[in-house]
Design an enzyme around this catalytic site. Structure first.
Site, PDB file in Angstrom:
ATOM      1  N   ARG A 240       0.826  -1.217   0.000  1.00 56.75           N
ATOM      2  CA  ARG A 240       0.000   0.000   0.000  1.00 56.75           C
ATOM      3  C   ARG A 240       0.857   1.263   0.000  1.00 56.75           C
ATOM      4  O   ARG A 240       0.515   2.259   0.653  1.00 56.75           O
ATOM      5  CB  ARG A 240      -0.955   0.024   1.188  1.00 56.75           C
ATOM      6  CG  ARG A 240      -1.758  -1.246   1.376  1.00 56.75           C
ATOM      7  CD  ARG A 240      -2.521  -1.612   0.154  1.00 56.75           C
ATOM      8  NE  ARG A 240      -3.271  -2.860   0.301  1.00 56.75           N
ATOM      9  CZ  ARG A 240      -3.943  -3.424  -0.703  1.00 56.75           C
ATOM     10  NH1 ARG A 240      -3.928  -2.894  -1.905  1.00 56.75           N
ATOM     11  NH2 ARG A 240      -4.603  -4.524  -0.512  1.00 56.75           N
TER      12      ARG A 240
ATOM     13  N   GLU B 251      -5.481 -11.958   8.582  1.00 59.36           N
ATOM     14  CA  GLU B 251      -5.209 -12.078   7.150  1.00 59.36           C
ATOM     15  C   GLU B 251      -4.083 -13.077   6.863  1.00 59.36           C
ATOM     16  O   GLU B 251      -3.139 -12.774   6.132  1.00 59.36           O
ATOM     17  CB  GLU B 251      -4.901 -10.704   6.540  1.00 59.36           C
ATOM     18  CG  GLU B 251      -6.061  -9.730   6.690  1.00 59.36           C
ATOM     19  CD  GLU B 251      -5.866  -8.386   6.021  1.00 59.36           C
ATOM     20  OE1 GLU B 251      -4.710  -7.936   5.914  1.00 59.36           O
ATOM     21  OE2 GLU B 251      -6.877  -7.771   5.621  1.00 59.36           O
TER      22      GLU B 251
ATOM     23  N   ARG C 109     -18.567  -8.128   9.661  1.00 55.30           N
ATOM     24  CA  ARG C 109     -17.142  -7.882   9.918  1.00 55.30           C
ATOM     25  C   ARG C 109     -16.856  -6.781  10.938  1.00 55.30           C
ATOM     26  O   ARG C 109     -15.947  -6.944  11.764  1.00 55.30           O
ATOM     27  CB  ARG C 109     -16.431  -7.628   8.582  1.00 55.30           C
ATOM     28  CG  ARG C 109     -15.002  -7.201   8.751  1.00 55.30           C
ATOM     29  CD  ARG C 109     -14.256  -7.229   7.460  1.00 55.30           C
ATOM     30  NE  ARG C 109     -13.103  -6.337   7.547  1.00 55.30           N
ATOM     31  CZ  ARG C 109     -12.277  -6.098   6.562  1.00 55.30           C
ATOM     32  NH1 ARG C 109     -12.457  -6.679   5.382  1.00 55.30           N
ATOM     33  NH2 ARG C 109     -11.242  -5.281   6.718  1.00 55.30           N
TER      34      ARG C 109
ATOM     35  N   ASP D 250     -11.726  -0.777   7.811  1.00 52.98           N
ATOM     36  CA  ASP D 250     -10.349  -0.701   7.333  1.00 52.98           C
ATOM     37  C   ASP D 250     -10.117   0.616   6.586  1.00 52.98           C
ATOM     38  O   ASP D 250     -10.023   0.614   5.359  1.00 52.98           O
ATOM     39  CB  ASP D 250     -10.081  -1.905   6.403  1.00 52.98           C
ATOM     40  CG  ASP D 250      -8.621  -2.027   6.021  1.00 52.98           C
ATOM     41  OD1 ASP D 250      -7.789  -1.373   6.670  1.00 52.98           O
ATOM     42  OD2 ASP D 250      -8.318  -2.759   5.071  1.00 52.98           O
TER      43      ASP D 250
ATOM     44  N   GLU E 196      -4.561   4.369   0.873  1.00 50.89           N
ATOM     45  CA  GLU E 196      -4.976   3.105   0.254  1.00 50.89           C
ATOM     46  C   GLU E 196      -6.380   3.197  -0.356  1.00 50.89           C
ATOM     47  O   GLU E 196      -6.582   2.822  -1.504  1.00 50.89           O
ATOM     48  CB  GLU E 196      -4.917   1.985   1.297  1.00 50.89           C
ATOM     49  CG  GLU E 196      -5.451   0.661   0.764  1.00 50.89           C
ATOM     50  CD  GLU E 196      -5.357  -0.477   1.761  1.00 50.89           C
ATOM     51  OE1 GLU E 196      -4.822  -0.284   2.861  1.00 50.89           O
ATOM     52  OE2 GLU E 196      -5.842  -1.576   1.424  1.00 50.89           O
TER      53      GLU E 196
ATOM     54  N   TRP F 158     -14.355 -10.998   1.823  1.00 44.90           N
ATOM     55  CA  TRP F 158     -13.779 -10.064   2.805  1.00 44.90           C
ATOM     56  C   TRP F 158     -14.800  -9.467   3.769  1.00 44.90           C
ATOM     57  O   TRP F 158     -14.451  -8.652   4.633  1.00 44.90           O
ATOM     58  CB  TRP F 158     -13.044  -8.934   2.072  1.00 44.90           C
ATOM     59  CG  TRP F 158     -11.933  -9.455   1.212  1.00 44.90           C
ATOM     60  CD1 TRP F 158     -11.998  -9.773  -0.104  1.00 44.90           C
ATOM     61  CD2 TRP F 158     -10.598  -9.764   1.627  1.00 44.90           C
ATOM     62  NE1 TRP F 158     -10.779 -10.238  -0.546  1.00 44.90           N
ATOM     63  CE2 TRP F 158      -9.901 -10.244   0.500  1.00 44.90           C
ATOM     64  CE3 TRP F 158      -9.925  -9.666   2.850  1.00 44.90           C
ATOM     65  CZ2 TRP F 158      -8.569 -10.636   0.557  1.00 44.90           C
ATOM     66  CZ3 TRP F 158      -8.598 -10.050   2.903  1.00 44.90           C
ATOM     67  CH2 TRP F 158      -7.938 -10.518   1.762  1.00 44.90           C
TER      68      TRP F 158
HETATM   69  C1  GCV Z   1      -0.542  -4.678   5.839  1.00 44.55           C
HETATM   70  C2  GCV Z   1      -5.664  -4.052   4.722  1.00 44.55           C
HETATM   71  C3  GCV Z   1      -4.650  -3.785   3.643  1.00 44.55           C
HETATM   72  C4  GCV Z   1      -3.443  -4.687   3.800  1.00 44.55           C
HETATM   73  C5  GCV Z   1      -2.853  -4.485   5.191  1.00 44.55           C
HETATM   74  C6  GCV Z   1      -3.940  -4.776   6.217  1.00 44.55           C
HETATM   75  C7  GCV Z   1      -3.464  -4.519   7.650  1.00 44.55           C
HETATM   76  O1  GCV Z   1      -6.215  -5.323   4.567  1.00 44.55           O
HETATM   77  O2  GCV Z   1      -5.239  -3.936   2.388  1.00 44.55           O
HETATM   78  O3  GCV Z   1      -2.518  -4.352   2.799  1.00 44.55           O
HETATM   79  O4  GCV Z   1      -1.734  -5.304   5.422  1.00 44.55           O
HETATM   80  O5  GCV Z   1      -5.041  -3.938   5.977  1.00 44.55           O
HETATM   81  O6  GCV Z   1      -3.756  -3.449   8.158  1.00 44.55           O
HETATM   82  O7  GCV Z   1      -2.815  -5.374   8.229  1.00 44.55           O
END
Ligand code: GCV
Length: 606
Positions: free
Chosen positions: A109, A233, A283, A312, A340, A470
């Site tokens: 990102r 994740e 979520r 997010d 992002e 997601w």
């Molecule tokens: C670093 C989101 C982003 C991911 C990121 C994640 C996080 O899913 O798309 O790139 O990973 O957040 O904050 O861990």
């Protein structure tokens, strides 16, 4: 190219011994006479007293003296007079930047080039750029830099081992700026060293982390600690062993405690393999469900790092209920400077108005630290879009004092960065401050978020995440849009205190901009101003595009110096295209579904 102060005085010497030494250098350089009264008990706090002979008496710890010096220098550049004494102490202990840099040089990102710290699987940096960054951070009041991605991939898993000498040298560079390094670690790390598991209650695992901590702190005695993304994740974590996150975090905390280190444990834990057909899982409820029950069980040197909203980093999310509900746990709020979901540092998006709204909702003392995902990279101007640097600077000011006035902070950054006439400064400040709302208008409507192109997260795709795993659904159909998150719906709203439930619970009173976050509503729903929901969606998008055109026109009249002028022009062109795409795609999407025409007869493509 440089960041604010460095534009005035391009560099600082390499042989600085510490923050007080740097402070002396900076003041001399700026022609400010000062006497230091060092009081280590004051730490980052400081006091500045002007004296009759035009000099100043500065009192504070080593870092306090440095912050006071930067306050004086930046104030004088901005035309302040300093007639009376001033004192200040930071509201938050750790004011962190989290870089999501990988050791191959890529940045997860990242929108400003490649990593400033890593290349081709090794540590690699330009010391002058490190000092520029250290100076930028210190002059904004920031004090912790986590250099590697929270998703720790090989060879970053060896940072604690093979790369320790390189990290120690990097820490040495940042030390005079009062900036302490932090490292993201992989929870399963012991298993790379012959330990049979990573179970936090296994004595062999605990012993491995203690030995490792001792080794790491021998090399970097002032390391701020470890940042951990666990069970999130796909990252490993305590769940694999039937343990909870307090077991995991406390095990690391025990290892770091003798050295004064913190475990910063991220709460971004949710089911990222959800079935879109499943209507029971919501979520935004996940963080609370995992952590609220653990309140009071974390060690004193654990800090839970909670994203500011429950999803997010969308353009608009309510404050995470976890930040309101864990009264017996150290908390840090995590925000994202990297754009992002907010325009990739192509579209103009100044964040301080958003942070002000968050802090307005956050009770005093509910958090003790703050973190921001970095927007930095090795682009010549560090932030890709030259105007994105305002987010880094103003984040520092807010992290020091959340009551910082948004307009003053933005104006201060403009003055430190450019030389404009007062009206031009005012115009630019106004444009920057309005940019978030404009972006919000042309993208996903009324708090619903997630209508972005999957994976890249730039540009519109209203169904892109709709049938994905997601957990980010809007469920728009021909009659209605949104998820009911009230007690009658998914129950997410029940995680909040009463005042929030009252504010958001009833669509008739819920602030418009959060309406579709909390409610599922028919397109015919009457908004507070009498417009229908569908009309409001159309209006916002047409207005957002129109306002982007105005923004482009007004920005073009500001005499930015080169090379900024060229970059700003080029990015604005891309933003205009992006805003046009968003406007048309979102309006067409809702028009096709609902069949409701725009009551002003503007063009919607079918
Ligand atoms: C670093 C989101 C982003 C991911 C990121 C994640 C996080 O899913 O798309 O790139 O990973 O957040 O904050 O861990």
């Amino acid at each position: 190219m440089n960041l604010w102060l460095n534009r005035l005085v391009p560099s600082v010497p390499a042989d600085l011994t510490g923050p007080a030494d740097l402070a002396r250098y900076e003041l001399n350089n700026a022609g400010i006479r000062a006497e230091f009264n060092e009081n280590s008990a004051m730490g980052d706090a400081w006091r500045v007293e002007p004296r009759l002979d035009g000099s100043f008496l500065l009192t504070g710890g080593q870092t306090g003296l440095l912050y006071a010096s930067y306050r004086l220098i930046t104030g004088l550049v901005c035309g302040e007079e300093f007639l009376g004494s001033l004192s200040s102490a930071p509201k938050y202990a750790l004011r962190m930047i989290n870089c999501w840099d990988n050791m191959d040089g890529s940045i997860e990102r990242g929108y400003a080039g490649r990593s400033l710290f890593f290349r081709d699987g090794r540590i690699s940096y330009d010391p002058d750029r490190m000092r520029t960054l250290g100076r930028a951070m210190a002059s904004a009041g920031l004090n912790v830099l986590c250099v590697n991605n929270v998703n720790v991939h090989d060879p970053a898993q060896r940072l604690l081992e093979d790369f320790l000498p390189g990290l120690a040298a990097l820490a040495d560079l940042f030390r005079p700026f009062g900036v302490r390094l932090m490292l993201s670690i992989d929870f399963s790390q012991p298993m790379r060293h012959g330990v049979s598991s990573a179970d936090p209650l296994d004595p062999a695992v605990r012993a491995w982390w203690k030995e490792t901590a001792a080794r790491v702190y021998a090399a970097i005695p002032d390391l701020a600690g470890f940042l951990v993304k666990a069970d999130s994740e796909g990252r490993p974590g305590p769940f694999s062993y039937g343990r909870n996150h307090a077991d995991g975090a406390n095990m690391l905390a025990e290892a770091l405690k003798p050295f004064g280190g913190y475990v910063v444990w991220r709460c971004f834990v949710y089911n990222c393999r959800q079935d879109w057909r499943d209507t029971r899982t919501d979520r935004p409820k996940a963080a609370w469900d995992h952590y609220a029950c653990l309140d009071g069980t974390f060690a004193g040197n654990v800090i839970l790092q909670v994203k500011h909203g429950p999803f997010d980093f969308q353009v608009r999310e309510p404050l995470s209920p976890l930040l309101l509900g864990m009264k017996h746990t150290n908390l840090a709020m995590e925000i994202q400077l990297a754009q992002e979901y907010t325009g990739h540092q192509i579209d103009l998006y100044t964040m301080i108005p958003m942070w002000k709204e968050l802090f307005d909702e956050l009770p005093a003392d509910s958090i003790m630290s703050i973190a921001a995902v970095s927007n930095l990279g090795d682009d010549e101007n560090y932030t890709g879009h030259p105007l994105a640097a305002v987010n880094l600077y103003t984040y520092g000011l807010m992290a020091w004092d959340p009551e910082t006035d948004a307009k003053e902070a933005v104006t201060r950054w403009i003055r430190l960065t450019y030389r404009f006439a007062p009206e031009q400064e005012q115009t630019l400040a106004g444009l920057l401050l309005s940019s978030r709302r404009i972006y919000e208008k042309y993208t996903a409507p009324l708090g619903i978020g997630w209508m972005v192109t999957p994976h890249s997260h730039y540009g519109p795709n209203p169904s892109g995440y709709e049938y994905d795993l997601w957990g980010t659904y809007h469920k728009a159909d021909r009659n209605a849009v949104g998820i009911d998150r009230t007690h009658a719906g998914t129950g997410y709203l029940d995680q909040y205190p009463e005042s929030f439930r009252t504010k958001y619970g009833d669509p008739a009173v819920c602030p418009d901009l959060f309406l579709l976050f909390f409610h599922r509503l028919p397109y015919s729903f009457r908004m507070k101003d009498g417009r229908t929901l569908i009309q409001r969606i159309y209006d916002d998008h047409f207005e957002g595009l129109e306002e982007t055109r105005d923004l482009a026109r007004e920005l073009a009249a500001i005499p930015f110096p080169e090379p900024d002028a060229t970059v700003i022009r080029a990015r604005m062109k891309l933003q205009l295209y992006n805003a046009g795409e968003w406007c048309d795609v979102i309006n067409t999407f809702f028009h096709r579904l609902s069949g409701v025409p725009d009551d002003r007869g503007r063009i919607i493509y079918d």
